[in-house]
Every structure is written in structure tokens, then in C-alpha cells.
Design an enzyme around this catalytic site. Structure first.
Site, PDB file in Angstrom:
ATOM      1  N   GLU A  52       9.942   1.750  10.593  1.00  0.00           N
ATOM      2  CA  GLU A  52      10.888   2.546  10.249  1.00  0.00           C
ATOM      3  C   GLU A  52      10.344   4.216   9.651  1.00  0.00           C
ATOM      4  O   GLU A  52       9.360   4.287   9.575  1.00  0.00           O
ATOM      5  CB  GLU A  52      11.313   2.957   8.512  1.00  0.00           C
ATOM      6  CG  GLU A  52      12.361   1.225   8.482  1.00  0.00           C
ATOM      7  CD  GLU A  52      13.013   0.935   9.342  1.00  0.00           C
ATOM      8  OE1 GLU A  52      13.793   2.152   9.987  1.00  0.00           O
ATOM      9  OE2 GLU A  52      13.419  -0.159   9.820  1.00  0.00           O
ATOM     10  N   LYS A  91       1.040  -1.728  -0.133  1.00  0.00           N
ATOM     11  CA  LYS A  91      -0.036  -0.588  -0.338  1.00  0.00           C
ATOM     12  C   LYS A  91       1.027   1.078  -0.135  1.00  0.00           C
ATOM     13  O   LYS A  91       1.636   1.860   1.212  1.00  0.00           O
ATOM     14  CB  LYS A  91      -0.710   0.241   1.089  1.00  0.00           C
ATOM     15  CG  LYS A  91      -2.258   0.896   0.878  1.00  0.00           C
ATOM     16  CD  LYS A  91      -2.393   1.199   1.856  1.00  0.00           C
ATOM     17  CE  LYS A  91      -1.697   3.173   3.040  1.00  0.00           C
ATOM     18  NZ  LYS A  91      -1.197   4.020   2.100  1.00  0.00           N
ATOM     19  N   GLU A 151      10.915  16.420  14.553  1.00  0.00           N
ATOM     20  CA  GLU A 151      11.338  16.028  13.044  1.00  0.00           C
ATOM     21  C   GLU A 151      10.198  17.261  12.067  1.00  0.00           C
ATOM     22  O   GLU A 151       9.097  17.342  12.167  1.00  0.00           O
ATOM     23  CB  GLU A 151      10.608  14.964  12.710  1.00  0.00           C
ATOM     24  CG  GLU A 151      10.815  14.593  11.158  1.00  0.00           C
ATOM     25  CD  GLU A 151      11.162  13.160  10.479  1.00  0.00           C
ATOM     26  OE1 GLU A 151       9.404  12.481  11.134  1.00  0.00           O
ATOM     27  OE2 GLU A 151      11.665  12.370  10.276  1.00  0.00           O
ATOM     28  N   CYS A 191      14.172  11.205   6.140  1.00  0.00           N
ATOM     29  CA  CYS A 191      13.729  10.708   7.309  1.00  0.00           C
ATOM     30  C   CYS A 191      15.264  10.271   8.029  1.00  0.00           C
ATOM     31  O   CYS A 191      15.788  10.610   9.421  1.00  0.00           O
ATOM     32  CB  CYS A 191      13.826   8.243   8.196  1.00  0.00           C
ATOM     33  SG  CYS A 191      14.023   7.467   6.979  1.00  0.00           S
TER      34      CYS A 191
HETATM   35  P1  NAD Z   1       2.261   9.069   7.746  1.00  0.00           P
HETATM   36  O1  NAD Z   1       3.018   8.530   8.807  1.00  0.00           O
HETATM   37  O2  NAD Z   1       1.034   9.392   8.031  1.00  0.00           O
HETATM   38  O3  NAD Z   1       2.009   7.976   5.785  1.00  0.00           O
HETATM   39  C1  NAD Z   1       2.977   7.268   5.059  1.00  0.00           C
HETATM   40  C2  NAD Z   1       1.683   5.590   5.248  1.00  0.00           C
HETATM   41  O4  NAD Z   1       1.407   5.650   6.167  1.00  0.00           O
HETATM   42  C3  NAD Z   1       1.271   6.365   4.236  1.00  0.00           C
HETATM   43  O5  NAD Z   1       1.104   5.306   2.951  1.00  0.00           O
HETATM   44  C4  NAD Z   1      -0.260   6.564   4.602  1.00  0.00           C
HETATM   45  O6  NAD Z   1      -1.500   6.143   4.093  1.00  0.00           O
HETATM   46  C5  NAD Z   1       0.473   5.228   5.866  1.00  0.00           C
HETATM   47  N1  NAD Z   1      -0.992   5.489   6.983  1.00  0.00           N
HETATM   48  C6  NAD Z   1      -0.878   6.416   7.413  1.00  0.00           C
HETATM   49  N2  NAD Z   1      -1.639   6.339   8.716  1.00  0.00           N
HETATM   50  C7  NAD Z   1      -2.304   4.754   8.452  1.00  0.00           C
HETATM   51  C8  NAD Z   1      -2.392   4.092   9.734  1.00  0.00           C
HETATM   52  N3  NAD Z   1      -3.230   4.502  11.039  1.00  0.00           N
HETATM   53  N4  NAD Z   1      -2.509   3.052   9.420  1.00  0.00           N
HETATM   54  C9  NAD Z   1      -1.932   2.617   8.379  1.00  0.00           C
HETATM   55  N5  NAD Z   1      -1.031   2.615   7.434  1.00  0.00           N
HETATM   56  C10 NAD Z   1      -1.351   4.512   7.828  1.00  0.00           C
HETATM   57  O7  NAD Z   1       3.462  10.331   6.324  1.00  0.00           O
HETATM   58  P2  NAD Z   1       2.491  11.495   6.425  1.00  0.00           P
HETATM   59  O8  NAD Z   1       0.909  12.449   7.002  1.00  0.00           O
HETATM   60  O9  NAD Z   1       2.800  11.107   4.538  1.00  0.00           O
HETATM   61  O10 NAD Z   1       4.271  12.374   6.644  1.00  0.00           O
HETATM   62  C11 NAD Z   1       3.588  13.237   8.084  1.00  0.00           C
HETATM   63  C12 NAD Z   1       4.932  13.473   8.722  1.00  0.00           C
HETATM   64  O11 NAD Z   1       5.974  11.682   8.451  1.00  0.00           O
HETATM   65  C13 NAD Z   1       6.402  14.421   8.291  1.00  0.00           C
HETATM   66  O12 NAD Z   1       5.747  15.341   7.642  1.00  0.00           O
HETATM   67  C14 NAD Z   1       7.060  13.384   8.474  1.00  0.00           C
HETATM   68  O13 NAD Z   1       7.726  14.600   9.828  1.00  0.00           O
HETATM   69  C15 NAD Z   1       6.829  11.929   8.644  1.00  0.00           C
HETATM   70  N6  NAD Z   1       6.930  11.015   7.619  1.00  0.00           N
HETATM   71  C16 NAD Z   1       8.357  10.393   7.843  1.00  0.00           C
HETATM   72  C17 NAD Z   1       8.684   9.504   7.002  1.00  0.00           C
HETATM   73  C18 NAD Z   1      10.763   8.819   7.222  1.00  0.00           C
HETATM   74  O14 NAD Z   1      10.413   8.345   6.220  1.00  0.00           O
HETATM   75  N7  NAD Z   1      11.086   8.584   8.645  1.00  0.00           N
HETATM   76  C19 NAD Z   1       8.015   9.305   5.604  1.00  0.00           C
HETATM   77  C20 NAD Z   1       6.778   9.767   5.531  1.00  0.00           C
HETATM   78  C21 NAD Z   1       7.048  11.095   6.366  1.00  0.00           C
END
Ligand code: NAD
Length: 476
Positions: free
Chosen positions: A247, A172, A381, A281
């Protein structure tokens, strides 16, 4: 690059119509134009995909290293063949500058697959412990939930490890950047994996992602993204006691010891904080320098940041593209306001607002000093082009400042004396430390201490996240 069947999902080796009727608009963050629409899958689609992965499991888990290695090699070759199209897709869906997209967004996944291919035999080997034969078996069906910042790399890191371990899986991708996942799926379709070994269900995190994490047919969830989503996924997965590999974020530091080549170290630290518009990250968003060299460090940092002029990410000369979404830009701007109110001082950026492109989710880069170690600027972050420069007295204070974080993902230590750098590196509570200009190793374990996550990706350790260990006691 071939056309992408964006109205369909990939389940059981075929492109099929989703059961859900909703869709998600995909925007180019540089132009704010809608460039595509993908299905917003529901729990019925998730169930269908997991069921296909379960049906394919007996066959794929029975394959040996040779067959799995051949699949990974075929995927590697196909990624190389389609690298330019993939780079353009990533740039259009999340704004990474095209030169960076060619080199890192699409170059790194190839190296990651090399790491799995090289480590496959070692990762799947059995061992003797006394009278026991200890064997490693595929854990079962994997769910891969990936973010938008390195959309292709994150997907390949999970798919490659799962396939190497003998698992089948459901991907996903992020709802913000699903197009590279479609392109990757087309590529995987072309390498001829048995039906159901790999499946794609696009959708939102709170619905599709949550359904996948909670599905009883899934044995392991491998997730990269925010701490907040990681906590929810961990809680959902815990209901059926399935393994989770998380991660999450970071607030990594560049530690410049007093005998380091300061100009080179600071330049490297600034690039680490700003590339991919700070949306990495492991970005080193804190630069720790000796107090008596602070002014010198700020001069170097100012000169380096001047090259990060926000521009069109499709221009090969562009170093700084837009942030990936309007929401991401709002979050970063809110952090910058907080930083200004915290008493920190901006020493470079954001420059004149009129220099920002008229359209697109741009944020100018900024460098801050006078940062309190307990302020959000030092602790949180931000995921934007923002660097906090902080000063220390001696190595002891440098270590304590670097470790003053709930996160523990990565760091770099610079010193003219490798032993001194290694001694500091050993005391840092993070998953990866580079010494001076050491290059990223795509076969070495990658992951974090504390709230940066659980588990390790890449190479042998990454494959082993998708395995169970079984002890067979042999008779005397
Ligand atoms: P997110 O964590 O919400 O999304 C990442 C993935 O997880 C996406 O595929 C999303 O659809 C999925 N997801 C979100 N909530 C979920 C849930 N409850 N159950 C299952 N899957 C779920 O990240 P975002 O909203 O796109 O970004 C928000 C913040 O997250 C960023 O500003 C940043 O600080 C952080 N981020 C970190 C990384 C990293 O590599 N560490 C990557 C992206 C975002």
C-alpha cells in the site's frame, strides 16, 4: 492505559529482552522532546520472532472461523475500552490532533475489525467449480511493516486480516511512531492469543524491516509506506518468491463536475487534503474544478483553509498539528520552494510565519493555483498540508487530468447527477472512488492502481491477501 514495557520486545507470547543493544529515541513532534526509547532490533531478533510465529502456525492455522472471529471480537472490544489512551498515544508520537485521533486514528481500526468479522465466513468459504472443490488456506507467516501516519489503523488492518486468515505474524512498526504498537501489543496480550501467534519487533526500516522482508521464514509481507521502501521490499521479497502486498502513496483528486454543489464539494476536498496535516495516503491533494468556476472555488477554499490554524495537537479544538518529524517538514518545505519556482501561485497560506508555534515541526497549510499538470506539485506525493487546484473544460478533460498520475489510489467525484458521476468514476484509474459525500467503507477493498501498490486491504479482499487458494479435483 497500562504501562508499556518499552525496553522489551514481544516474542512467543512473552515480553523479552531484545538481543540487539541499540535503541531508537521517540520524539513528540509538537514539543520536540524525547518521550521514549524503544529497542532497535537486529536480524537475530527478527529471526527469533519469525521462528516463534512459525512454531505457532500449525495451531492457529487449524482454528476455524468461530475461534478467529472470537479473537477479533475480543480485540475490537479491548480497542474500544482503551480508545482514549490509544488516541493520546498516537497524538503524542506523531502529532495528529487529538479530536482526529479519537475519531479516526482509533475509531477507524474498530470499523476495520468489524469489516473482518462480518466478512470472515465469506472470505474463508470453499466453492465448487465444476468437479473441483476450491479451498482457501492461510498462506503462513506474515510480516506486517507499517508507517507512522495512521500507526494504529495500519497495524490493525494487517493484524486483523492475518489473524482472520489463520496466519501468524510479526509486526514491525514505524521507528517514528512505535508507542501505539506497544500499546496495541499489550492489548493483544490481554486477549489471550496462543503464544507466538502475534510478535512485535521494533526497529529501523533499513535494518529490522529489511531483515523481515528478506527472511525465508516469512510467506507474505504486507507493507504500507513510501514508494521507495515498497520497491526495496518487493525486490527483497522476490528473492524467495514470497507474496507482497504494497500500500504505497497517492496523488488523489477531488473532481468537481460542472453541475455539482461547488461549495460543499470544495470544502470536502480541502478537508481531505489537510486533515492529519496532509499525511494521508488517500488525501485528495488535487482539486479539479470547472474552469468557469475556478474563482468561486478558490474563494471557498480560502475560507475553509483559514480554520486550519497550526496549534497544540492535544487541544481538542486543534485542526492542524505538526508534521510527524523534522525530516518530513524539510521534505514538505523543499516541495513548497519547488512549487513557488514552478510558476504556480499561492492563493492561501502560509500566513505569517510568526503564527506558527515556536517549537514543533509545523508547516502552515497552503493552496496553489496555476499548477502545471507536469509539475512536481501536480505529480508528487508531498505528504503535507498542500493542495493544488487545477481547472478543466469538460468531463473528458477532468478524467484525463485526474488520470495524469503515476499513482492511482483514490478519488471523489461530485455531481448533481449520480449517473454522470458514476460514468466519470468508472473511467478513473484508481482503487476507490467516492461519489459526493459517500462515507468510507472499512469492509470494501482498499488499495491502488499502478504505483499506488499491489493488492487490496480491508474486508474480505484484505483477508484473502493472506490466503493461498487450493483446487481439489473430485473423482467422478
Ligand atoms: P517509509 O516507507 O520509509 O517507512 C514505512 C515503514 O517501512 C516503516 O516501518 C519503515 O521502518 C519501513 N521501511 C523503510 N525502509 C524499509 C526497507 N528497505 N525494508 C523494510 N522496511 C522498510 O516511510 P517514511 O520514511 O516514514 O516516509 C517517507 C515518505 O513516504 C512520506 O513522506 C510519504 O510520502 C510516504 N509515506 C506514505 C505512506 C502511505 O500511507 N502511503 C505512509 C508513510 C509514508
Amino acid at each position: 492505559m497500562y504501562s508499556l514495557p518499552l525496553r522489551s520486545v514481544f516474542i512467543g507470547g512473552r515480553w523479552v529482552a531484545p538481543r540487539a543493544t541499540g535503541t531508537i529515541a521517540v520524539e513528540n513532534p509538537a514539543t520536540q522532546h524525547q518521550i521514549a526509547e524503544v529497542p532497535d532490533c537486529d536480524s537475530a531478533d527478527v529471526w527469533h520472532a519469525v521462528d516463534a510465529a512459525r512454531s505457532a502456525l500449525p495451531g492457529w492455522s487449524a482454528t476455524g472461523p468461530a475461534e478467529r472471529g472470537a479473537a477479533l471480537t475480543a480485540l475490537r472490544e479491548a480497542l474500544l475500552e482503551h480508545q482514549e489512551g490509544l488516541a493520546r498515544t498516537v497524538t503524542r508520537e506523531m502529532g495528529s490532533p487529538i479530536t482526529f485521533a479519537r475519531r479516526v486514528q482509533t475509531g477507524l481500526p474498530v470499523k476495520v475489525l468489524d469489516g473482518f468479522i462480518d466478512e470472515l465466513a465469506a472470505a474463508t468459504a470453499q466453492e465448487r467449480i465444476g468437479h473441483s472443490l476450491v479451498v482457501r488456506e492461510p498462506i503462513g507467516v506474515a510480516a506486517a511493516i507499517t508507517p507512522w501516519n495512521y500507526p494504529l489503523h495500519q497495524a490493525v488492518a494487517k493484524i486483523g486480516a492475518a489473524l482472520a486468515a489463520g496466519c501468524t505474524l510479526v509486526l514491525k512498526p514505524s521507528e517514528l511512531a512505535p508507542l501505539s504498537a506497544y500499546a496495541l501489543t499489550r492489548i493483544i496480550e490481554g486477549i489471550g492469543l496462543p503464544p507466538g501467534v502475534f510478535n512485535l519487533v521494533p526497529g529501523r526500516g533499513s535494518t529490522t524491516g529489511a531483515a523481515l522482508a528478506a527472511d525465508d521464514g516469512v510467506d507474505v509481507v504486507s507493507f504500507t509506506g513510501s514508494l521507495e521502501a515498497g520497491r526495496k521490499i518487493g525486490a527483497a521479497a522476490a528473492q524467495s518468491v514470497k507474496r507482497t502486498c504494497l500500500e504505497l502513496g497517492g496523488k488523489s483528486a477531488t473532481v468537481v463536475l460542472s453541475d455539482a454543489d461547488l461549495a460543499t464539494a470544495v470544502e470536502d476536498g480541502v478537508h481531505s487534503a489537510l486533515h492529519n496535516a496532509g499525511q494521508t495516503c488517500s488525501a485528495r491533494t488535487r482539486l479539479l474544478v470547472p474552469r468557469h468556476r475556478l474563482d468561486e472555488a478558490l474563494d471557498v477554499a480560502r475560507a475553509v483553509v483559514a480554520a486550519y490554524v497550526p496549534g497544540d495537537p492535544e487541544d481538542p479544538a486543534c485542526l492542524l498539528g505538526p508534521l510527524a518529524s523534522a525530516q518530513q517538514r524539510e521534505r514538505v518545505l523543499a516541495h513548497l520552494e519547488l512549487a513557488a519556482r514552478s510558476g504556480a501561485r499561492q492563493v492561501a497560506g502560509p500566513g505569517r510565519p510568526e503564527r506558527l508555534p515556536h517549537l514543533g515541526h509545523y508547516v502552515a497549510p497552503s493552496i496553489w493555483t496555476g499548477v502545471s499538470p507536469s509539475s512536481p506539485l501536480a505529480l508528487e506525493e508531498i505528504f503535507g498540508p498542500v493542495l493544488a487546484v487545477m481547472a478543466f473544460g469538460d468531463d473528458e478533460e477532468a478524467v484525463s487530468l485526474a488520470n495524469h498520475s503515476d499513482y492511482g489510489l483514490a478519488a471523489t467525484v461530485w455531481s448533481a447527477d449520480t449517473d454522470r458521476a458514476l460514468s466519470v468514476a468508472r473511467r478513473l484509474q484508481v482503487g476507490q472512488v467516492d461519489i459526493n459525500d459517500a462515507k468510507f467503507n472499512a469492509a470494501a477493498p482498499f488499495g491502488g492502481f499502478r504505483q499506488s501498490g499491489v493488492g487490496r486491504e480491508l474486508g474480505r479482499h484484505g483477508i484473502q491477501e493472506f490466503q493461498e487458494v487450493k483446487s481439489l479435483q473430485l473423482p467422478a
